[in-house]
Scaffold this motif. Structure first.
Motif, PDB file in Angstrom:
ATOM      1  N   PHE A 165      67.299  52.820  56.386  1.00 34.37           N
ATOM      2  CA  PHE A 165      66.859  51.702  55.548  1.00 34.37           C
ATOM      3  C   PHE A 165      66.058  50.726  56.413  1.00 34.37           C
ATOM      4  CE2 PHE A 165      70.862  52.290  52.729  1.00 34.37           C
ATOM      5  CZ  PHE A 165      70.254  53.337  52.068  1.00 34.37           C
ATOM      6  N   ARG A 196      67.783  44.303  51.483  1.00 33.24           N
ATOM      7  CA  ARG A 196      68.493  44.718  50.270  1.00 33.24           C
ATOM      8  C   ARG A 196      68.008  43.880  49.081  1.00 33.24           C
ATOM      9  NH1 ARG A 196      75.044  44.370  49.334  1.00 33.24           N
ATOM     10  NH2 ARG A 196      75.201  46.138  47.895  1.00 33.24           N
ATOM     11  N   CYS A 253      65.139  43.255  39.500  1.00 28.11           N
ATOM     12  CA  CYS A 253      65.365  43.714  40.871  1.00 28.11           C
ATOM     13  C   CYS A 253      64.342  43.009  41.749  1.00 28.11           C
ATOM     14  CB  CYS A 253      65.159  45.237  40.920  1.00 28.11           C
ATOM     15  SG  CYS A 253      65.661  45.982  42.482  1.00 28.11           S
ATOM     16  N   ILE A 272      62.903  41.793  45.495  1.00 31.09           N
ATOM     17  CA  ILE A 272      62.917  42.081  46.927  1.00 31.09           C
ATOM     18  C   ILE A 272      61.798  41.283  47.587  1.00 31.09           C
ATOM     19  CG2 ILE A 272      61.469  44.161  46.666  1.00 31.09           C
ATOM     20  CD1 ILE A 272      63.241  45.387  48.970  1.00 31.09           C
ATOM     21  N   CYS A 285      60.615  49.616  42.922  1.00 33.00           N
ATOM     22  CA  CYS A 285      62.074  49.757  42.893  1.00 33.00           C
ATOM     23  C   CYS A 285      62.494  50.704  41.777  1.00 33.00           C
ATOM     24  CB  CYS A 285      62.744  48.400  42.661  1.00 33.00           C
ATOM     25  SG  CYS A 285      62.295  47.144  43.887  1.00 33.00           S
ATOM     26  N   SER A 290      72.425  49.823  39.240  1.00 34.04           N
ATOM     27  CA  SER A 290      72.012  49.288  40.537  1.00 34.04           C
ATOM     28  C   SER A 290      70.525  49.544  40.688  1.00 34.04           C
ATOM     29  CB  SER A 290      72.803  49.948  41.681  1.00 34.04           C
ATOM     30  OG  SER A 290      72.622  51.344  41.650  1.00 34.04           O
ATOM     31  N   GLN A 307      67.192  50.096  43.816  1.00 35.40           N
ATOM     32  CA  GLN A 307      66.854  50.395  45.210  1.00 35.40           C
ATOM     33  C   GLN A 307      65.337  50.390  45.319  1.00 35.40           C
ATOM     34  OE1 GLN A 307      68.208  54.251  46.663  1.00 35.40           O
ATOM     35  NE2 GLN A 307      68.406  53.429  48.731  1.00 35.40           N
ATOM     36  N   SER A 320      65.031  50.510  50.989  1.00 32.86           N
ATOM     37  CA  SER A 320      66.005  49.429  51.127  1.00 32.86           C
ATOM     38  C   SER A 320      67.391  50.030  50.909  1.00 32.86           C
ATOM     39  CB  SER A 320      65.761  48.359  50.053  1.00 32.86           C
ATOM     40  OG  SER A 320      66.224  48.816  48.789  1.00 32.86           O
ATOM     41  N   ALA A 321      68.403  49.243  51.220  1.00 31.07           N
ATOM     42  CA  ALA A 321      69.753  49.620  50.795  1.00 31.07           C
ATOM     43  C   ALA A 321      69.809  49.510  49.275  1.00 31.07           C
ATOM     44  CB  ALA A 321      70.781  48.675  51.424  1.00 31.07           C
ATOM     45  N   VAL A 322      70.825  50.101  48.677  1.00 27.98           N
ATOM     46  CA  VAL A 322      71.027  49.953  47.238  1.00 27.98           C
ATOM     47  C   VAL A 322      71.588  48.555  46.988  1.00 27.98           C
ATOM     48  CG1 VAL A 322      72.243  50.879  45.222  1.00 27.98           C
ATOM     49  CG2 VAL A 322      71.426  52.429  46.992  1.00 27.98           C
ATOM     50  N   SER A 323      71.153  47.935  45.902  1.00 25.82           N
ATOM     51  CA  SER A 323      71.646  46.605  45.545  1.00 25.82           C
ATOM     52  C   SER A 323      73.140  46.655  45.241  1.00 25.82           C
ATOM     53  CB  SER A 323      70.924  46.110  44.290  1.00 25.82           C
ATOM     54  OG  SER A 323      71.350  46.877  43.166  1.00 25.82           O
ATOM     55  N   GLU A 324      73.716  45.483  45.026  1.00 30.94           N
ATOM     56  CA  GLU A 324      75.084  45.495  44.502  1.00 30.94           C
ATOM     57  C   GLU A 324      75.033  46.087  43.097  1.00 30.94           C
ATOM     58  OE1 GLU A 324      77.118  41.945  43.329  1.00 30.94           O
ATOM     59  OE2 GLU A 324      75.266  40.867  42.898  1.00 30.94           O
TER      60      GLU A 324
END
Length: 185
Positions: free
Chosen positions: A92, A96, A117, A119, A126, A161, A163, A174-178
């Motif tokens: 990543f 996030r 989403c 970023i 995304c 979620s 990403q 990126s990391a996956v969101s919450e």
């Protein structure tokens, strides 16, 4: 009627080296065994009998990347094959994303819902994921960071979620969101 197998990743999305995911397979018949194939080759010991099986990938590395499918077998007979699900293992490099849902996580049937989403990385696209679905639901483009769902119904309930990625010479992730659980009343 041939049985059908559903297959999905839990949690969905691209995973980092050292990360983990679970490949979930289910079939409405209950007496066969599940076999996991990766890129056409048997990848894991059969699980079953039963109508569900979970195959875990932990401490993932690049070698775990591939197209996975489940076969449902009874003895030597393949009763059904699932679609394939792609496991992607990548570092990543992006921050996030922040994931939100408007008007909120609990809505009434027929409501209008917006998933957002966000970023900080310019020119990122995304993906919107819903756990339990093999397909990516939607691509948030660079121009808009939201996705509208009109007339929501019980079938839209679930865990969502997002990403993000940029594509220049190669994909950066990126990391996956919450995750957010959408409840439809």
């Amino acid at each position: 009627d041939a049985p059908t197998i559903s297959i999905f990743l839990k949690p969905p999305g691209v995973i980092p080296p050292g990360g983990s995911t679970t490949i979930c397979c289910s079939c409405q018949y209950g007496n066969g065994k599940f076999m996991l194939y990766k890129d056409g080759y048997l990848s894991d010991t059969p699980k079953g009998p039963g109508s569900r099986a979970e195959f875990s990938i932990s401490n993932a590395n690049k070698n775990d990347t591939g197209a996975y499918s489940c076969h449902y077998v009874d003895g030597d007979t393949v009763l059904a094959r699932s679609e394939t699900v792609d496991v992607i293992v990548q570092e990543f490099h992006l921050p996030r994303p922040v994931f939100s849902v408007l008007p909120g996580r609990k809505v009434v049937a027929g409501a209008y819902v917006i998933f957002r989403c966000t970023i900080t990385s310019p020119s990122a696209g995304c993906f919107l994921y819903q756990e339990g679905q093999i397909k990516i639901l939607n691509l948030f483009s660079k121009e808009k960071d939201y996705f509208n769902l009109s007339h929501v119904h019980k079938g839209n309930e679930g865990r969502y979620s997002c990403q993000c990625f940029t594509k220049t010479t190669s994909f950066k992730w990126s990391a996956v969101s919450e995750t957010l659980d959408l409840v439809v009343r």
